[in-house]
Every structure is written in C-alpha cells, then in structure tokens.
Design an enzyme around this catalytic site. Structure first.
Site, mmCIF file in Angstrom:
data_model
loop_
_atom_site.group_PDB
_atom_site.id
_atom_site.type_symbol
_atom_site.label_atom_id
_atom_site.label_comp_id
_atom_site.label_asym_id
_atom_site.label_seq_id
_atom_site.Cartn_x
_atom_site.Cartn_y
_atom_site.Cartn_z
ATOM 1 N N ASP A 314 37.034 42.363 34.853
ATOM 2 C CA ASP A 314 38.166 41.770 35.551
ATOM 3 C C ASP A 314 38.265 40.279 35.251
ATOM 4 O OD1 ASP A 314 40.238 41.894 37.702
ATOM 5 O OD2 ASP A 314 38.845 40.533 38.697
ATOM 6 N N GLU A 367 40.218 42.688 30.688
ATOM 7 C CA GLU A 367 41.510 42.318 31.260
ATOM 8 C C GLU A 367 41.674 40.819 30.998
ATOM 9 O OE1 GLU A 367 44.040 41.240 35.119
ATOM 10 O OE2 GLU A 367 41.872 41.172 35.122
#
Length: 634
Positions: A314, A367
C-alpha cells in the site's frame, strides 16, 4: 521450577550477527515468544529488541500484570532482552514492561507476536508457529514453475474480510470463509483473492492499514491456524491468495511500536522523516538495519508460514518521496539534494530481490500512484523489482470517461486511447479497488450516467473494457453484481440484490469474462508487451467507437469492438485481423446479462478489401462485443 522465575536463554552469536546486519530472514524464529524446553521443563521463551531500555520484564495474568517477578535478561550488547518462563501454556496473554532511561515504565505489545487478543484489548498471546499440516504442495510446485508469472491469466477479487458477508451482525470466521467465499469466487472464475490487510489492527475503520501486530493475523476471524486452513483450501481449489501489506507507516498508540524503548527505535526520530502528517502515523526508519530486517522478515513470514502467493504494498509513493504530502521546509533532502527516499528505495529493491529468490512465482504488487520509472522492472536494470504495478492512470481516465454522459464522450475520446501510449512501460494491474467506492465516491454502478437501463449497460461495458484491455484485472467486492450503495466497512454487501435479474446478469458477465480470459491464450499470454495488442481503429471519436485485437504469438486473436453510446450502429465496418468466419463469443448486451439482445447472429464471414479484411457489424448500444475465428456454426 516455579513459573515465577525467568531463566536466561542462549541465542546463537550468528543469529545476533545476521540481525545486526539486517539479513536474518527467519528473525521471527529468534525474537518473539516460542514454545521451549529447558532443564526438563516446558514453557515459553521470550526475546525482544529494546536496546535503550533500562529494564524489560514480562507481564501478564500469570503475575497479575506486575513486572517484578519476570525480568528478562540482556543478551550481550545486542540490545535484545530474553528469558524463559517454565509452565506457560499456549494462548497466555502477555506484554513487555519496558522501563525507559528516564524511569517511566510502559507496557508494550510484542513486535513479533504471532497472535493477539481481540480489540479493544491489545496484548499478545503465546502461540506456536508449527503444527499445521498443509495440503497444497501441488499448488506451490505449479506456482514455482511460472516465474515470473506474467503470461498467466490473473483476475483478482479484492475483499474486506470483515464486511464481505456477516452472520447476525458478526464477522464470518476464516473457516466459514473457506466454505462460502471460495465457492463464490470459484464460481465467478477469479484466479486470486486479495485480502485487505489481515495483520492485527486496533481500529476497524482503518480497514487494517494501521497495523499494530505485523506478525499476527487478526483475531477478528479466528486463530492463525484458521487462516492457514482458509489459504490451504484456496490453493486446493485452484485460487491464489494475495495479502495487502503496509510497510509505509504504523500507528502511534503508546502500547505499539512507537517509541518502543523510550526512543525512536522503529521510526525515524526527526518528524520530517518519521511522521506522516496526513495519517497521524509514524514512518519506519528504513536506514536502520534492525528495522529493515523486521520488515523483510515479516514479508517472508507471510510467504513461509501462511503460504500466501503475493503481497500488494500500500501507498508505495509515500515511501519513495521525502516530500510526499509535505510543503517546502517540511522535508529533508537526501544526500544528493533530491526528494527521493534512498533508504526506502533500497529496502523495496532488497525486499523484491529476497522474496523472488526465496519464492519463485510470487507476486509483488505495488500501489504506486506517480510516474516513478521502472517500478515493475528488475533491480539489475535499475528498477524496483516488483512483479506488477497498479495502473492508477488507466483507472482514473476510465472512470472519468464513464462518468460522462455519452453525448459528451466523443470529446473525451483520448481518455480511452491515451492508456495505450504507456500500457507496456510497466507490468500493469488494472484496478477498480475499494478506494473507488468509498468516502463519498459512490458505488461503481451509481457512477454510471443515464437512466437505470443505461447505468447497468454502462457497468457491463466498463467491465468488458477492463477485461479486454491489456493488463491483469482487479475488482473490488460488490462491483461484480452491481451494488448500488457505497461500500461501508461496518455492514455486509447487499446480497439481496442477487434476487434481481439485472444484478445477477452482471455477475454472469463477470464469470463469462473470466472464462474468456482464462480459456483464450491471446487474452493473457502477452499481457505486458506489444505482442499482445493491436489497434483496429481508434479514430472514430464522433461515434465513440473503438476496436482492437488481443493476440499472442502462435495464438488465435480475439477481436473486440466497443460502442460507448446508447445508439445502435447498423452496418458498421470493422477491420479484422484476417479472413475466415468470425464468431461472436461475447456480447455484453446479451439478454442473459440483462441487455437488449442486439447482436450479429452468432458471427459472419470476413470480406476482403484489398489487403485488409472487414466485418460489417451491428454494434449493440453501450456494449462490447468480441469475436474469435472459427468454423461457421462452432
């Protein structure tokens, strides 16, 4: 011997050397709490890194949470405190009472805890690592054969385990998910499940992205072996498992990692490098060997001890840039005067190198929302070494385009064509994730313009376009059946919608798209290079029509044609890759999906015009159609 006596334990000098160097890949086998036998007595041994503490003691119900009776012992000059407590059983709660240099004592949870109590409690539990008998050897062997796995079909179903489905307001357990989630995902044809973070976290509303126990599966859904059972069952049913992982920041709760021994131990001391202003969290000190080792060992832990197939990291951009979400004067340049976080970059490169060397075929997914070059390129070419990168540009352009009323789409035609200018600069995943259906953004179906029929048609068209476009696929739960309501982590999906044909039609379409993706090599084998794509026509902006071919060397191509308006186009000429009978194998306007059933009678013969071949088609409204070459009537 009484359990109120803590005995010293021996730690191998080589283990201490590797830890100090930051290269002990099984560090969690040394630190933390482990079943142990010493001098004929069974119990648990404990080891924790707190180099600046004056004293560290073990506390729990066994000593009424008083630290005097169970002091840990310093292990040389390593900064590790350790000890053995005979008689402690599995499942016992414990914390470390850490006495700071200033004299204050703080109760801290174990950074290497393998299990923790259910929130709002935050104590660790003694829990053995070994004992589960796996039955997925065939899956792991097959996974290792495809390294890197770029040519394999990949469609990912992203879920939040706490709100996918509930029972009378309660979470499903890991074992209940094994019974219900796997069959559902398998029926839809997805190749992988991606779980939003399953590491323990104190606040439900963080969705797991503020991790407190990096080595402990959350107790919300059961015990660690229950998660192993779920992953094992996924593999036996042919489904891979990806976990979201958060090495970019951690919460400031006093009992957590922050200021662990009274000093900035896991985090950087300078708030300009050690704190995230947006999230109110600490940032790991990536330059410290022991901290780097903590993160690398944690990533390997999930692969080794839980057999996961990949991790999605993330907020990678927040790690790469020193000035991420900061104004001038709020960040410190690197040694070369730049904005790049050199230590974090080195960590990510080493992470990807180590994981790929230990687990061939593993998926490392970033990401990363900027134009950082080479995110999914090998480290030996200067890249970061990830397997895949989320294509945030495709997602933003595509959703922006579909949000427009079709009458205006012709003026936004470049939103469809622009993605092919960079489609193969990285190994991309096309994500429609949880971030797009929360915080006031609305559900995917509710984003679509027009009346209700057009909204459903637009959603079918969007999903077909996503599956046809080069790149691996990711879809968040609820989008596969057209949920109307924005995602809410406190309630389950609106499963009642499965009673309505228009919603079940969306699910049927997703299942058929996944079948087409897996059964047609042209749809996945050359997903990451120009061998897999060819424009047929991208110039008809006035009608908002595009057509292209998905292909792979030595494979039969798949021709896709898209009509992004509600106008039926009759006798529309489309160039095709070659002569022969072209059979219509997908039509998102088919009646079985809830459409108007406008189509091409199963297919047609290509007509030769000079060196080119053409089909004269009827283009359904707000629909995608796909053709493959074959015998008439096939």
């Amino acid at each position: 011997m009484s359990q109120h006596v803590t005995q010293p334990i021996f730690i191998e000098p080589f283990d201490l050397y590797l830890f100090g160097k930051g290269e002990h890949w099984d560090l969690y086998r040394i630190l933390g709490a482990h079943p142990h036998e010493q001098w004929g007595e069974r119990g648990y041994r404990f080891a924790v890194w707190a180099p600046n503490a004056r004293k560290v003691s073990l506390v729990g119900p066994f000593n009424n949470w008083l630290g005097k009776s169970h002091p840990l012992h310093p292990v040389g000059s390593s900064g590790i405190w350790a000890g053995f407590v005979p008689g402690l059983p599995d499942g016992e709660l414990y914390k470390y009472a850490v006495k700071e240099q200033g004299g204050r004592t703080v109760f801290k949870t174990d950074p290497f805890a393998f299990f923790a109590e259910m929130r709002p409690g935050n104590a660790a539990r003694t829990c053995p690592l070994d004992g589960y008998e796996w039955n997925d050897a065939a899956w792991l062997e097959e996974r290792a054969r495809f390294d890197p796995p770029l040519s394999r079909p990949q469609s990912v179903y992203e879920i939040h385990a706490g709100s996918w489905r509930m029972r009378e307001g309660r979470f499903l357990s890991y074992r209940q998910m094994a019974d219900e989630l796997i069959s559902y995902v398998k029926e839809l044809g997805f190749t992988h499940i991606e779980f939003m973070p399953l590491a323990e976290h104190p606040l439900d509303e963080s969705w797991g992205y503020q991790t407190s126990h990096y080595f402990a599966p959350t107790s919300r859904f059961g015990e660690p072996d229950d998660l192993r059972f779920l992953i094992d069952r996924c593999h036996q049913e042919g489904i891979g498992v990806i976990l979201d992982w958060v090495p970019g920041h951690f919460p400031k709760d006093e009992w957590c990692l922050g200021r662990f021994d009274g000093t900035a131990l896991f985090e950087h001391e300078d708030p300009r490098k050690g704190e995230h202003p947006d999230w109110g969290t600490y940032i790991f000190n990536y330059s410290r060997h022991e901290v780097k080792n903590f993160l690398l060992a944690n990533a390997l832990y999930w692969f080794k001890e839980f057999h996961i197939d990949g991790i999605r990291i993330d907020a990678v951009a927040s790690m790469l840039y020193l000035d991420y979400s900061r104004e001038a004067g709020e960040w410190i340049p690197n040694v070369f005067g730049g904005r790049e976080n050199l230590e974090a970059i080195a960590l990510l490169k080493e992470l990807n190198t180590v994981v790929h060397s230990h687990y061939p075929g593993a998926l490392m997914i970033a990401e990363e929302s900027t134009a950082w070059p080479g995110v999914s390129r090998p480290t030996y070419t200067g890249g970061l070494g990830f397997t895949f990168k989320w294509n945030m540009g495709w997602m933003n352009d595509t959703l922006s385009y579909f949000h427009k009323d079709p009458v205006y789409r012709g003026y936004q035609h470049n939103s469809l064509t622009f993605s092919m200018l960079y489609a193969f600069t990285e190994n991309f995943v096309l994500p429609i994730s949880h971030d797009e259906v929360v915080h006031g953004k609305g559900a995917l179906l509710s984003k679509m313009p027009g009346d209700q029929w057009q909204q459903f048609a637009n959603l079918r068209l969007l999903l077909a376009y996503q599956w046809a476009h080069p790149g691996k696929k990711l879809l968040f739960m609820g989008c596969e059946f057209g949920q109307w309501n924005e995602w809410n982590c406190k309630r389950e999906l609106d499963w009642i919608l499965h009673c309505f044909p228009t919603h079940t039609g969306i699910s049927r379409l997703v299942g058929d798209l996944n079948h087409l993706l897996k059964s047609r090599p042209a749809m996945h084998e050359a997903d990451t290079n120009w061998d897999g794509f060819q424009w047929m026509d991208f110039r008809d902006w006035s009608n908002s029509v595009i057509s292209f071919v998905r292909k792979a060397p030595g494979r039969e191509p798949v021709l896709w044609v898209f009509n992004f308006t509600p106008v039926v186009r009759h006798d529309y000429g489309v160039r095709c890759p070659g002569p022969g009978w072209w059979r219509e194998v997908m039509n998102s306007d088919a009646e079985i999906y809830g459409g108007s059933n406008v189509g091409n009678g199963g297919g047609q013969d290509a007509a030769q015009h000079g060196n080119d071949c053409f089909l004269t088609l009827t283009l359904p409204p707000l629909a995608a159609i796909a053709f493959t070459r074959g015998e008439e009537g096939q």
